[in-house]
Design a protein around this motif. Structure first.
Motif, PDB file in Angstrom:
ATOM      1  N   UNK A 139       0.798  -1.223   0.000  1.00 14.00           N
ATOM      2  CA  UNK A 139       0.000   0.000   0.000  1.00 14.00           C
ATOM      3  C   UNK A 139       0.836   1.281   0.000  1.00 14.00           C
ATOM      4  N   UNK A 140       2.046   1.223   0.588  1.00 15.33           N
ATOM      5  CA  UNK A 140       2.821   2.453   0.758  1.00 15.33           C
ATOM      6  C   UNK A 140       4.190   2.374   0.084  1.00 15.33           C
ATOM      7  N   UNK A 141       4.973   1.350   0.426  1.00 16.62           N
ATOM      8  CA  UNK A 141       6.368   1.310  -0.014  1.00 16.62           C
ATOM      9  C   UNK A 141       6.496   1.201  -1.531  1.00 16.62           C
ATOM     10  N   UNK A 142       5.815   0.239  -2.130  1.00 17.26           N
ATOM     11  CA  UNK A 142       5.954   0.043  -3.574  1.00 17.26           C
ATOM     12  C   UNK A 142       5.546   1.275  -4.387  1.00 17.26           C
ATOM     13  N   UNK A 143       4.374   1.848  -4.147  1.00 21.21           N
ATOM     14  CA  UNK A 143       4.006   3.018  -4.962  1.00 21.21           C
ATOM     15  C   UNK A 143       4.896   4.229  -4.727  1.00 21.21           C
ATOM     16  N   UNK A 144       5.380   4.418  -3.510  1.00 18.41           N
ATOM     17  CA  UNK A 144       6.214   5.586  -3.234  1.00 18.41           C
ATOM     18  C   UNK A 144       7.637   5.394  -3.761  1.00 18.41           C
ATOM     19  N   UNK A 145       8.219   4.226  -3.506  1.00 14.04           N
ATOM     20  CA  UNK A 145       9.600   3.986  -3.938  1.00 14.04           C
ATOM     21  C   UNK A 145       9.711   3.979  -5.466  1.00 14.04           C
ATOM     22  N   UNK A 146       8.667   3.497  -6.130  1.00 19.05           N
ATOM     23  CA  UNK A 146       8.711   3.393  -7.592  1.00 19.05           C
ATOM     24  C   UNK A 146       8.137   4.619  -8.293  1.00 19.05           C
ATOM     25  N   UNK A 156      11.694  -3.455 -11.152  1.00 19.92           N
ATOM     26  CA  UNK A 156      13.024  -3.974 -10.868  1.00 19.92           C
ATOM     27  C   UNK A 156      13.639  -3.307  -9.638  1.00 19.92           C
ATOM     28  N   UNK A 157      13.506  -1.979  -9.526  1.00 21.09           N
ATOM     29  CA  UNK A 157      14.106  -1.257  -8.400  1.00 21.09           C
ATOM     30  C   UNK A 157      13.467  -1.653  -7.076  1.00 21.09           C
ATOM     31  N   UNK A 158      12.143  -1.826  -7.065  1.00 21.56           N
ATOM     32  CA  UNK A 158      11.459  -2.275  -5.847  1.00 21.56           C
ATOM     33  C   UNK A 158      11.929  -3.680  -5.468  1.00 21.56           C
ATOM     34  N   UNK A 159      11.981  -4.570  -6.451  1.00 16.76           N
ATOM     35  CA  UNK A 159      12.430  -5.948  -6.191  1.00 16.76           C
ATOM     36  C   UNK A 159      13.846  -5.959  -5.650  1.00 16.76           C
ATOM     37  N   UNK A 160      14.739  -5.175  -6.244  1.00 14.75           N
ATOM     38  CA  UNK A 160      16.133  -5.119  -5.807  1.00 14.75           C
ATOM     39  C   UNK A 160      16.258  -4.611  -4.382  1.00 14.75           C
ATOM     40  N   UNK A 161      15.546  -3.526  -4.069  1.00 14.72           N
ATOM     41  CA  UNK A 161      15.618  -2.950  -2.724  1.00 14.72           C
ATOM     42  C   UNK A 161      15.013  -3.889  -1.685  1.00 14.72           C
TER      43      UNK A 161
END
Length: 274
Positions: A139-146, A156-161
């Motif tokens: 709900x928060x990390x994936x949409x904000x980080x990407x 890819x960046x979310x998966x890597x982090x």
């Protein structure tokens, strides 16, 4: 930093005075920055304000990749680029500004121990909640980080982090912890900080130190950030002297000075992040 690097930074830093155009770089505040990074950025802002050193906060979508260590925040001072609170404290000290010069050796050792506690407990808990709690991740990390990136780079960046954080959690023995156990660790950390602070305005009586900046950064961010549930906030809210401590620093160093912490982030006004 190594002793050689520390000596080199100190030598370079001492040459020039603090410039008026110093800049602090961090991720986009309203769309991108995560709990842990926001806490670290706010801690550095608080430290510089406590040292009475001017800095302009600059938000960049690629701040993490601009940083020499790959971590935020970082400051650009003259020809120097320094990231993270520890190295920034050493750089500032080399320029003749220190918050802990008045402490004796025992107090300095105690301050460092509590700073380690905050990093080992609060920072690690923030990372765990962001990347290991599935509800928060989705709900928060994936949409904000990407946010700044398009598909497939964002995926890819979310998966890597996520992989990096989970590897870190496994290495320090947190991978098998439940969310409730993480909340309990946070509570124990807050209890230790509350007992050390007592009725003093700051952790070492009347003047703030690097520890005060670090604790403020994390606690204020936890108190003003909306997550998928309120359990993390509630752990901090159990300690009235820590709440008063955060208000004291906010009012003394941030209110009516600039817009680094906007009016919407005041403790009385509620969260700023979705």
């Amino acid at each position: 930093m190594s002793l050689v690097t520390d000596a080199f930074v100190s030598q370079i830093a001492a040459v020039e005075p603090w410039p008026e155009n110093a800049a602090l770089y961090q991720p986009l505040k309203s769309e991108q920055v995560l709990l842990s990074d926001n806490a670290s950025c706010l801690a550095v802002q608080a430290f510089l304000k406590m040292c009475n050193l001017p800095v302009q906060v600059v938000c960049r979508a690629n701040a993490e990749y601009m940083s020499p260590s790959g971590k935020v925040p970082f400051i650009h001072v003259g020809n120097q680029v320094i990231s993270e609170l520890g190295p920034i404290v050493q750089f500032v000290k080399a320029k003749g500004h220190s918050l802990s010069d008045g402490l004796d050796e025992v107090q300095r050792a105690e301050m460092k121990a509590y700073m380690e506690l905050v990093n080992n407990m609060l920072l690690t808990a923030e990372l765990y909640i962001q990347w290991c709690d599935e509800a928060t991740l989705e709900e928060i990390t994936q949409p904000r980080y990407s946010f700044p990136y398009s598909w497939p780079l964002n995926y890819f960046l979310v998966f890597q982090r996520k992989w990096e954080i989970k590897r870190k959690m496994k290495a320090i023995g947190w991978a098998t912890k439940t969310l409730e156990q993480v909340f309990e660790d946070v509570d124990q950390c807050c209890q230790a900080l509350s007992q050390r602070l007592g009725t003093q305005p700051y952790f070492f009586n009347k003047q703030p130190t690097e520890l005060d900046a670090l604790v403020f950064g994390h606690l204020f961010t936890i108190l003003t950030t909306q997550l998928t549930n309120d359990e993390l906030q509630e752990k901090v809210k159990n300690y009235s002297n820590l709440i008063a401590f955060c208000r004291r620093i906010e009012q003394h160093y941030f209110e009516d000075h600039d817009s680094s912490i906007s009016s919407s982030t005041k403790l009385s006004k509620g969260p700023t992040l979705p």
